[in-house]
Design a protein around this motif. Structure first.
Motif, PDB file in Angstrom:
ATOM      1  N   GLY A   1       0.806  -1.195   0.000  1.00  0.00           N
ATOM      2  CA  GLY A   1       0.000   0.000   0.000  1.00  0.00           C
ATOM      3  C   GLY A   1       0.850   1.261   0.000  1.00  0.00           C
ATOM      4  N   LEU A   2       1.937   1.255   0.771  1.00  0.00           N
ATOM      5  CA  LEU A   2       2.799   2.432   0.833  1.00  0.00           C
ATOM      6  C   LEU A   2       3.575   2.636  -0.468  1.00  0.00           C
ATOM      7  N   LEU A   3       3.871   1.551  -1.169  1.00  0.00           N
ATOM      8  CA  LEU A   3       4.480   1.681  -2.497  1.00  0.00           C
ATOM      9  C   LEU A   3       3.453   2.198  -3.500  1.00  0.00           C
ATOM     10  N   VAL A   4       2.254   1.664  -3.447  1.00  0.00           N
ATOM     11  CA  VAL A   4       1.188   2.092  -4.353  1.00  0.00           C
ATOM     12  C   VAL A   4       0.877   3.572  -4.132  1.00  0.00           C
ATOM     13  N   LEU A   5       0.869   4.012  -2.888  1.00  0.00           N
ATOM     14  CA  LEU A   5       0.659   5.422  -2.568  1.00  0.00           C
ATOM     15  C   LEU A   5       1.685   6.285  -3.306  1.00  0.00           C
ATOM     16  N   GLN A   6       2.951   5.890  -3.245  1.00  0.00           N
ATOM     17  CA  GLN A   6       4.012   6.665  -3.883  1.00  0.00           C
ATOM     18  C   GLN A   6       3.902   6.644  -5.406  1.00  0.00           C
ATOM     19  N   VAL A   7       3.540   5.508  -5.956  1.00  0.00           N
ATOM     20  CA  VAL A   7       3.387   5.410  -7.406  1.00  0.00           C
ATOM     21  C   VAL A   7       2.204   6.257  -7.872  1.00  0.00           C
ATOM     22  N   ALA A   8       1.118   6.263  -7.109  1.00  0.00           N
ATOM     23  CA  ALA A   8      -0.034   7.105  -7.455  1.00  0.00           C
ATOM     24  C   ALA A   8       0.379   8.569  -7.486  1.00  0.00           C
ATOM     25  N   ARG A   9       1.152   8.985  -6.490  1.00  0.00           N
ATOM     26  CA  ARG A   9       1.640  10.367  -6.453  1.00  0.00           C
ATOM     27  C   ARG A   9       2.521  10.652  -7.666  1.00  0.00           C
ATOM     28  N   ALA A  10       3.443   9.747  -7.955  1.00  0.00           N
ATOM     29  CA  ALA A  10       4.361   9.925  -9.077  1.00  0.00           C
ATOM     30  C   ALA A  10       3.610   9.963 -10.405  1.00  0.00           C
ATOM     31  N   ALA A  11       2.486   9.250 -10.486  1.00  0.00           N
ATOM     32  CA  ALA A  11       1.690   9.202 -11.712  1.00  0.00           C
ATOM     33  C   ALA A  11       0.805  10.434 -11.871  1.00  0.00           C
ATOM     34  N   GLY A  12       0.795  11.299 -10.865  1.00  0.00           N
ATOM     35  CA  GLY A  12       0.056  12.548 -10.995  1.00  0.00           C
ATOM     36  C   GLY A  12      -1.240  12.641 -10.222  1.00  0.00           C
ATOM     37  N   ALA A  13      -1.514  11.700  -9.332  1.00  0.00           N
ATOM     38  CA  ALA A  13      -2.736  11.797  -8.530  1.00  0.00           C
ATOM     39  C   ALA A  13      -2.721  13.099  -7.732  1.00  0.00           C
ATOM     40  N   GLY A  14      -3.813  13.830  -7.786  1.00  0.00           N
ATOM     41  CA  GLY A  14      -3.885  15.116  -7.094  1.00  0.00           C
ATOM     42  C   GLY A  14      -3.932  14.979  -5.589  1.00  0.00           C
ATOM     43  N   ALA A  15      -4.635  14.003  -5.117  1.00  0.00           N
ATOM     44  CA  ALA A  15      -4.752  13.742  -3.684  1.00  0.00           C
ATOM     45  C   ALA A  15      -4.741  12.233  -3.488  1.00  0.00           C
ATOM     46  N   VAL A  16      -4.031  11.804  -2.461  1.00  0.00           N
ATOM     47  CA  VAL A  16      -3.945  10.374  -2.158  1.00  0.00           C
ATOM     48  C   VAL A  16      -4.231  10.208  -0.669  1.00  0.00           C
ATOM     49  N   TYR A  17      -5.240   9.412  -0.358  1.00  0.00           N
ATOM     50  CA  TYR A  17      -5.639   9.172   1.026  1.00  0.00           C
ATOM     51  C   TYR A  17      -5.301   7.743   1.400  1.00  0.00           C
TER      52      TYR A  17
ATOM     53  N   GLU B   1       1.699   7.301   9.911  1.00  0.00           N
ATOM     54  CA  GLU B   1       2.723   8.352   9.968  1.00  0.00           C
ATOM     55  C   GLU B   1       3.685   8.225   8.788  1.00  0.00           C
ATOM     56  N   LEU B   2       4.128   7.014   8.481  1.00  0.00           N
ATOM     57  CA  LEU B   2       5.007   6.796   7.339  1.00  0.00           C
ATOM     58  C   LEU B   2       4.299   7.197   6.041  1.00  0.00           C
ATOM     59  N   GLY B   3       3.023   6.900   5.947  1.00  0.00           N
ATOM     60  CA  GLY B   3       2.242   7.301   4.771  1.00  0.00           C
ATOM     61  C   GLY B   3       2.242   8.807   4.577  1.00  0.00           C
ATOM     62  N   ARG B   4       2.092   9.557   5.666  1.00  0.00           N
ATOM     63  CA  ARG B   4       2.156  11.020   5.577  1.00  0.00           C
ATOM     64  C   ARG B   4       3.540  11.467   5.096  1.00  0.00           C
ATOM     65  N   GLU B   5       4.580  10.840   5.631  1.00  0.00           N
ATOM     66  CA  GLU B   5       5.951  11.185   5.237  1.00  0.00           C
ATOM     67  C   GLU B   5       6.206  10.875   3.756  1.00  0.00           C
ATOM     68  N   LEU B   6       5.534   9.850   3.244  1.00  0.00           N
ATOM     69  CA  LEU B   6       5.736   9.425   1.854  1.00  0.00           C
ATOM     70  C   LEU B   6       4.785  10.109   0.873  1.00  0.00           C
ATOM     71  N   GLY B   7       3.979  11.050   1.360  1.00  0.00           N
ATOM     72  CA  GLY B   7       3.185  11.853   0.434  1.00  0.00           C
ATOM     73  C   GLY B   7       1.685  11.738   0.505  1.00  0.00           C
ATOM     74  N   ALA B   8       1.136  11.010   1.474  1.00  0.00           N
ATOM     75  CA  ALA B   8      -0.323  10.941   1.581  1.00  0.00           C
ATOM     76  C   ALA B   8      -0.880  12.326   1.891  1.00  0.00           C
ATOM     77  N   THR B   9      -1.945  12.687   1.233  1.00  0.00           N
ATOM     78  CA  THR B   9      -2.622  13.949   1.499  1.00  0.00           C
ATOM     79  C   THR B   9      -3.159  13.942   2.919  1.00  0.00           C
ATOM     80  N   ALA B  10      -3.712  12.815   3.315  1.00  0.00           N
ATOM     81  CA  ALA B  10      -4.212  12.609   4.677  1.00  0.00           C
ATOM     82  C   ALA B  10      -4.277  11.118   4.919  1.00  0.00           C
ATOM     83  N   THR B  11      -4.283  10.752   6.189  1.00  0.00           N
ATOM     84  CA  THR B  11      -4.422   9.343   6.548  1.00  0.00           C
ATOM     85  C   THR B  11      -5.644   9.184   7.439  1.00  0.00           C
ATOM     86  N   LEU B  12      -6.297   8.047   7.302  1.00  0.00           N
ATOM     87  CA  LEU B  12      -7.524   7.772   8.043  1.00  0.00           C
ATOM     88  C   LEU B  12      -7.393   6.433   8.754  1.00  0.00           C
TER      89      LEU B  12
END
Length: 171
Positions: A1-17, A27-38
């Motif tokens: 999931g944390l790799l997919v989050l980064q790839v989504a960001r790299a692919a141009g996703a405007g927001a990634v939750y 916390e790691l997800g926020r550090e790696l570029g998540a817009t927000a974590t739930l």
């Protein structure tokens, strides 16, 4: 999931939750570029996700956990006309609401295949360009002779909270 989050960001996703039960991974997800974590233990997480997505829900939901209940949650979370990509491997049959798919006019995709001649060069480029960070995901380094006990069994043990374990023949 944390790799997919980064790839989504790299692919141009405007927001990634990131929806993640473990605080350290959030916390790691926020550090790696998540817009927000739930936190899925919060009863209002899905309402918050919808609100963050203009009250509609996400356009695309990538399910990476592979838990029995998460495929159906992913389908419910996506907006009308949304796309759900099932990445996580569930160990058993997974119950889903076909009605949510039909009424919501949603598309569900499954993926597991990696085309080495297509995917590998792109993955290496993302790593080389620093758009995907693998090092923070390595939670242990072990020798080849430890792969069963400290590798496979450790990854299968949820109390150990591993992400990726690096195996080296020369440790």
């Amino acid at each position: 999931g944390l790799l997919v989050l980064q790839v989504a960001r790299a692919a141009g996703a405007g927001a990634v939750y990131l929806v993640e039960p473990r605080p350290g991974r959030r916390e790691l997800g926020r550090e790696l570029g998540a817009t927000a974590t739930l936190d899925p233990a919060d009863p209002g997480w899905m309402d918050e996700l919808r609100q963050r997505c203009d009250g509609l829900g996400p356009d695309v939901v990538l399910e990476c956990a592979g838990a029995t209940e998460t495929a159906d949650l992913a389908i419910r979370a996506a907006r009308k006309g949304g796309r759900i990509v099932l990445v996580g491997l569930a160990p058993d049959r997974v119950p889903i609401s076909v009605l949510d798919i039909l009424v919501g006019e949603k598309q569900v995709f499954g993926t597991i295949q990696h085309h080495y001649d297509e995917d590998l060069p792109v993955a290496l480029q993302l790593l080389a360009e620093g758009k995907v960070h693998a090092t923070p995901l390595i939670t242990a380094r072990i020798g080849l002779d430890e792969v069963v006990q400290k590798g496979f069994l450790a990854l299968a043990d949820p109390t150990q909270d591993h992400l990726k374990i690096l195996v080296s023949p020369h440790r």
